[in-house]
Design a protein around this motif. Structure first.
Motif, PDB file in Angstrom:
ATOM      1  N   UNK A  76       1.524  25.912   3.656  1.00 33.04           N
ATOM      2  CA  UNK A  76       1.534  24.463   3.483  1.00 33.04           C
ATOM      3  C   UNK A  76       2.062  23.797   4.738  1.00 33.04           C
ATOM      4  N   UNK A  77       1.432  22.702   5.138  1.00 30.71           N
ATOM      5  CA  UNK A  77       1.901  21.907   6.266  1.00 30.71           C
ATOM      6  C   UNK A  77       2.124  22.807   7.483  1.00 30.71           C
ATOM      7  N   UNK A  78       3.302  22.751   8.110  1.00 28.50           N
ATOM      8  CA  UNK A  78       3.565  23.588   9.279  1.00 28.50           C
ATOM      9  C   UNK A  78       3.542  25.065   8.944  1.00 28.50           C
ATOM     10  N   UNK A  79       3.628  25.410   7.679  1.00 24.01           N
ATOM     11  CA  UNK A  79       3.514  26.805   7.268  1.00 24.01           C
ATOM     12  C   UNK A  79       2.145  27.383   7.535  1.00 24.01           C
ATOM     13  N   UNK A  80       1.146  26.513   7.736  1.00 25.42           N
ATOM     14  CA  UNK A  80      -0.175  27.020   8.087  1.00 25.42           C
ATOM     15  C   UNK A  80      -0.164  27.771   9.405  1.00 25.42           C
ATOM     16  N   UNK A  81       0.662  27.307  10.351  1.00 32.97           N
ATOM     17  CA  UNK A  81       0.781  27.981  11.642  1.00 32.97           C
ATOM     18  C   UNK A  81       1.420  29.349  11.477  1.00 32.97           C
ATOM     19  N   UNK A  82       2.485  29.418  10.684  1.00 30.79           N
ATOM     20  CA  UNK A  82       3.159  30.688  10.442  1.00 30.79           C
ATOM     21  C   UNK A  82       2.221  31.648   9.711  1.00 30.79           C
ATOM     22  N   UNK A  83       1.463  31.116   8.761  1.00 32.83           N
ATOM     23  CA  UNK A  83       0.519  31.939   8.022  1.00 32.83           C
ATOM     24  C   UNK A  83      -0.527  32.552   8.948  1.00 32.83           C
TER      25      UNK A  83
END
Length: 229
Positions: A76-83
């Motif tokens: 989700x949100x900036x977690x898309x980059x981490x994912x």
């Protein structure tokens, strides 16, 4: 049973996935919602050197340590980059990706390239809104009780995650089973950014008529998308 790993966005922790995680577990699945390094209840660990890449490396190591395979990653949100970075590092373990109104950066981009602007709080280690600023944003989408609950748990985010360019040398050239969820009432990253991600991955497209926090405002609908792809 499916293995789900839910990755939160900036200023959050694993807590934001509570409602979705409860629904997935109730359906018999194994669900993890880790709090990223320097975030949420781990905010007291803030230090120089935390970036999207280091957070993703930690999540990838967690997948290995738990011996998880056929994983559905949700960011989700900036977690898309981490994912995306986690998926690149642990390609053999990942079955499917879900971008939930998420940032999907190309190699060499950083968050500020997409979102711009400055935060209420900017230090050498962290950026973010004040608690009052965060509450105002949550109140725009949520009942006061839920907004207060979320604002109380919100924290600043490691500055390096905003300023350091992502390293995704392989991700966008690989084939992924992916879905993209665009939240129509959300602001940034916005529809063009979500369309760019979906087009680049050949991903399935979903729309939810809500703001940037569908895991809080529409947990049933978002859970359905996560389950079905």
């Amino acid at each position: 049973m499916t293995n789900f790993v839910l990755i939160h966005g900036a200023f959050q922790g694993g807590w934001i996935w509570k409602d979705v995680a409860t629904r997935l577990r109730g359906a018999g699945h194994l669900v993890f919602a880790p709090t990223l390094d320097g975030c949420g209840e781990r905010a007291d660990q803030l230090r120089p050197g935390i970036t999207t890449d280091t957070q993703a490396a930690e999540v990838a190591k967690f997948l290995w340590s738990e011996d998880l395979t056929e994983i559905v990653l949700v960011g989700a949100s900036a977690g898309g980059m981490v994912m995306a970075k986690t998926a690149e590092l642990a390609r053999e373990r990942v079955a499917r990706l879900v971008f939930s109104d998420a940032l999907a950066l190309f190699h060499g981009e950083c968050i500020r390239d997409i979102t711009g602007g400055r935060m209420s709080v900017e230090t050498g280690l962290a950026v973010g809104p004040t608690r009052d600023d965060r509450l105002k944003r949550f109140l725009a989408e949520l009942p006061r009780e839920t907004a207060e609950w979320a604002a109380d748990r919100s924290t600043v985010h490691p500055k390096g995650c905003f300023d350091q360019k992502v390293v995704l040398e392989k991700f966008w050239d690989q084939t992924w089973d992916a879905s993209v969820v665009w939240c129509k009432q959300a602001g940034k990253p916005g529809e063009p950014h979500q369309r760019r991600c979906a087009d680049a991955l050949g991903a399935r497209w979903h729309e939810l008529n809500t703001g940037h926090f569908p895991m809080l405002t529409m947990p049933d609908a978002l859970t359905g998308i996560i389950l079905s792809g």
